[in-house]
Design an enzyme around this catalytic site. Structure first.
Site, mmCIF file in Angstrom:
data_model
loop_
_atom_site.group_PDB
_atom_site.id
_atom_site.type_symbol
_atom_site.label_atom_id
_atom_site.label_comp_id
_atom_site.label_asym_id
_atom_site.label_seq_id
_atom_site.Cartn_x
_atom_site.Cartn_y
_atom_site.Cartn_z
ATOM 1 N N THR A 1 -5.255 -18.032 1.589
ATOM 2 C CA THR A 1 -5.321 -16.672 1.036
ATOM 3 C C THR A 1 -5.917 -16.740 -0.363
ATOM 4 O OG1 THR A 1 -4.049 -14.686 0.428
ATOM 5 C CG2 THR A 1 -2.972 -16.777 0.037
ATOM 6 N N ASN B 1 -4.810 -14.409 -2.395
ATOM 7 C CA ASN B 1 -3.814 -13.571 -3.069
ATOM 8 C C ASN B 1 -2.574 -14.405 -3.438
ATOM 9 O OD1 ASN B 1 -1.692 -11.700 -3.529
ATOM 10 N ND2 ASN B 1 -2.873 -10.122 -2.477
ATOM 11 N N GLU C 1 -13.787 -10.527 5.822
ATOM 12 C CA GLU C 1 -12.908 -9.691 6.659
ATOM 13 C C GLU C 1 -13.758 -8.809 7.538
ATOM 14 O OE1 GLU C 1 -9.711 -7.500 4.850
ATOM 15 O OE2 GLU C 1 -8.727 -9.334 4.181
ATOM 16 N N ASP D 1 -2.718 -10.861 7.236
ATOM 17 C CA ASP D 1 -3.388 -9.629 6.851
ATOM 18 C C ASP D 1 -2.350 -8.516 6.874
ATOM 19 O OD1 ASP D 1 -6.078 -8.934 6.111
ATOM 20 O OD2 ASP D 1 -5.901 -7.419 7.683
ATOM 21 N N SER D 2 -2.300 -7.716 5.804
ATOM 22 C CA SER D 2 -1.301 -6.653 5.815
ATOM 23 C C SER D 2 -1.929 -5.298 5.562
ATOM 24 C CB SER D 2 -0.197 -6.890 4.781
ATOM 25 O OG SER D 2 -0.534 -7.860 3.885
ATOM 26 N N LYS E 1 13.580 -8.542 -1.170
ATOM 27 C CA LYS E 1 12.370 -8.134 -0.433
ATOM 28 C C LYS E 1 12.064 -9.143 0.676
ATOM 29 C CE LYS E 1 7.436 -7.365 -0.583
ATOM 30 N NZ LYS E 1 6.157 -7.556 -1.235
ATOM 31 N N HIS F 1 8.124 -6.713 5.864
ATOM 32 C CA HIS F 1 7.178 -6.821 6.993
ATOM 33 C C HIS F 1 6.685 -8.263 7.116
ATOM 34 C CE1 HIS F 1 5.066 -6.073 3.255
ATOM 35 N NE2 HIS F 1 3.894 -6.331 3.799
ATOM 36 N N ARG F 2 6.422 -8.880 5.972
ATOM 37 C CA ARG F 2 5.930 -10.277 5.968
ATOM 38 C C ARG F 2 6.998 -11.211 6.523
ATOM 39 N NH1 ARG F 2 3.902 -9.768 1.474
ATOM 40 N NH2 ARG F 2 1.887 -9.353 2.398
HETATM 41 P P1 ITT Z 1 -6.195 -12.234 1.495
HETATM 42 O O1 ITT Z 1 -7.057 -13.194 0.723
HETATM 43 O O2 ITT Z 1 -4.978 -12.928 2.055
HETATM 44 O O3 ITT Z 1 -6.933 -11.436 2.543
HETATM 45 P P2 ITT Z 1 -5.770 -9.602 0.273
HETATM 46 O O4 ITT Z 1 -5.246 -9.231 -1.078
HETATM 47 O O5 ITT Z 1 -7.164 -9.161 0.645
HETATM 48 O O6 ITT Z 1 -5.601 -11.210 0.413
HETATM 49 P P3 ITT Z 1 -4.634 -8.011 2.501
HETATM 50 O O7 ITT Z 1 -5.976 -7.501 2.895
HETATM 51 O O8 ITT Z 1 -3.748 -8.551 3.567
HETATM 52 O O9 ITT Z 1 -4.710 -9.129 1.340
HETATM 53 O O10 ITT Z 1 -3.770 -6.907 1.770
HETATM 54 C C1 ITT Z 1 -4.056 -5.543 1.807
HETATM 55 C C2 ITT Z 1 -3.632 -4.908 0.512
HETATM 56 O O11 ITT Z 1 -2.229 -4.685 0.559
HETATM 57 C C3 ITT Z 1 -3.916 -5.745 -0.726
HETATM 58 O O12 ITT Z 1 -4.292 -4.873 -1.780
HETATM 59 C C4 ITT Z 1 -2.582 -6.385 -1.040
HETATM 60 O O13 ITT Z 1 -2.451 -6.664 -2.418
HETATM 61 C C5 ITT Z 1 -1.601 -5.293 -0.562
HETATM 62 N N1 ITT Z 1 -0.333 -5.863 -0.087
HETATM 63 C C6 ITT Z 1 -0.171 -6.742 0.931
HETATM 64 N N2 ITT Z 1 1.112 -7.054 1.088
HETATM 65 C C7 ITT Z 1 1.800 -6.374 0.154
HETATM 66 C C8 ITT Z 1 3.163 -6.288 -0.212
HETATM 67 O O14 ITT Z 1 4.099 -7.007 0.403
HETATM 68 N N3 ITT Z 1 3.494 -5.485 -1.221
HETATM 69 C C9 ITT Z 1 2.578 -4.766 -1.870
HETATM 70 N N4 ITT Z 1 1.284 -4.786 -1.611
HETATM 71 C C10 ITT Z 1 0.876 -5.589 -0.611
#
Ligand code: ITT
Length: 193
Positions: free
Chosen positions: A16, A18, A45, A74-75, A173, A178-179
């Site tokens: 990731t 992130n 993506e 992916d969220s 949390k 969800h995670r």
């Molecule tokens: P990757 O490199 O893992 O893809 P990303 O930041 O692009 O990182 P996602 O597309 O999965 O990750 O996330 C979609 C958005 O939702 C992104 O702005 C995240 O910061 C946010 N997000 C994901 N999980 C979250 C959580 O548990 N709480 C708050 N924001 C979240």
């Protein structure tokens, strides 16, 4: 000599870009005795309405680039009154209009129902990705509460009174998120393989 505890610890690479995600995934999988190595890569993506499709395509790319078995995650935040927006586009929405923009879109809307979804996808040398999904139902708050990360200050999970994810703190949390739900499914499957 290795202790029994060390021998029985499973390992997995999590890809990731992130850091917040990496921290949560390490904490949650750690509680299932799976040790996480974080590889910091930005993956392409694909555009799709399905988080599963996005996660599985990313897992395949990550496994090819890293050359070892990996997981990615992916969220997305799905807001009912906005027909599921931002869903798979959550990252772009967070980067562009942010929480304040989402709250502005919802001005005058009483139906605050929303859900947060996490899809964890695993891929190994067989090059066939497998995904595990976790959902948490909740509400969008009327104002940002607490700090921390991305949508955390505006998402109130149903199981936990009126607290946003941001107000709950990481231990609480990670116990209900969800995670956590997606990773728990992955951990049970991975521990049996
Ligand atoms: P990757 O490199 O893992 O893809 P990303 O930041 O692009 O990182 P996602 O597309 O999965 O990750 O996330 C979609 C958005 O939702 C992104 O702005 C995240 O910061 C946010 N997000 C994901 N999980 C979250 C959580 O548990 N709480 C708050 N924001 C979240």
């Amino acid at each position: 000599m290795l202790q029994f505890e060390e021998m029985s610890l499973l390992k997995i690479i999590f890809v990731t870009s992130n850091l917040n995600k990496a921290t949560e995934v390490a904490q949650i999988l750690g509680s299932f005795r799976i040790n996480v190595e974080h590889v910091d890569l930005r993956l392409a993506e694909i555009q799709s309405d399905s988080l599963e499709e996005v996660a599985e395509a990313s897992a395949l790319e990550a496994a090819n680039r890293v050359g070892r078995p990996v997981i990615v995650e992916d969220s997305g935040l799905f807001i009912k009154s906005l027909n599921g927006f931002p869903g798979p586009f959550s990252s772009y929405v967070q980067k562009t209009i942010g929480n304040k923009g989402v709250l502005r879109l919802m001005e005058g809307i009483d139906d605050r129902e929303a859900s947060f979804r996490s899809v964890v996808a695993y891929c190994d040398e067989k090059r066939k990705a497998l995904s595990f999904t976790g959902d948490v139902a909740g509400k969008i708050s009327y104002e940002e509460k607490g700090e921390v990360w991305a949508f955390d200050p505006i998402f109130i999970p149903d199981q936990n009174g009126d607290k946003t994810y941001a107000e709950m703190g990481p231990v609480e949390k990670n116990r209900i998120s969800h995670r956590r739900r997606a990773l728990e499914k992955f951990a049970k499957w991975y521990s049996k393989t």
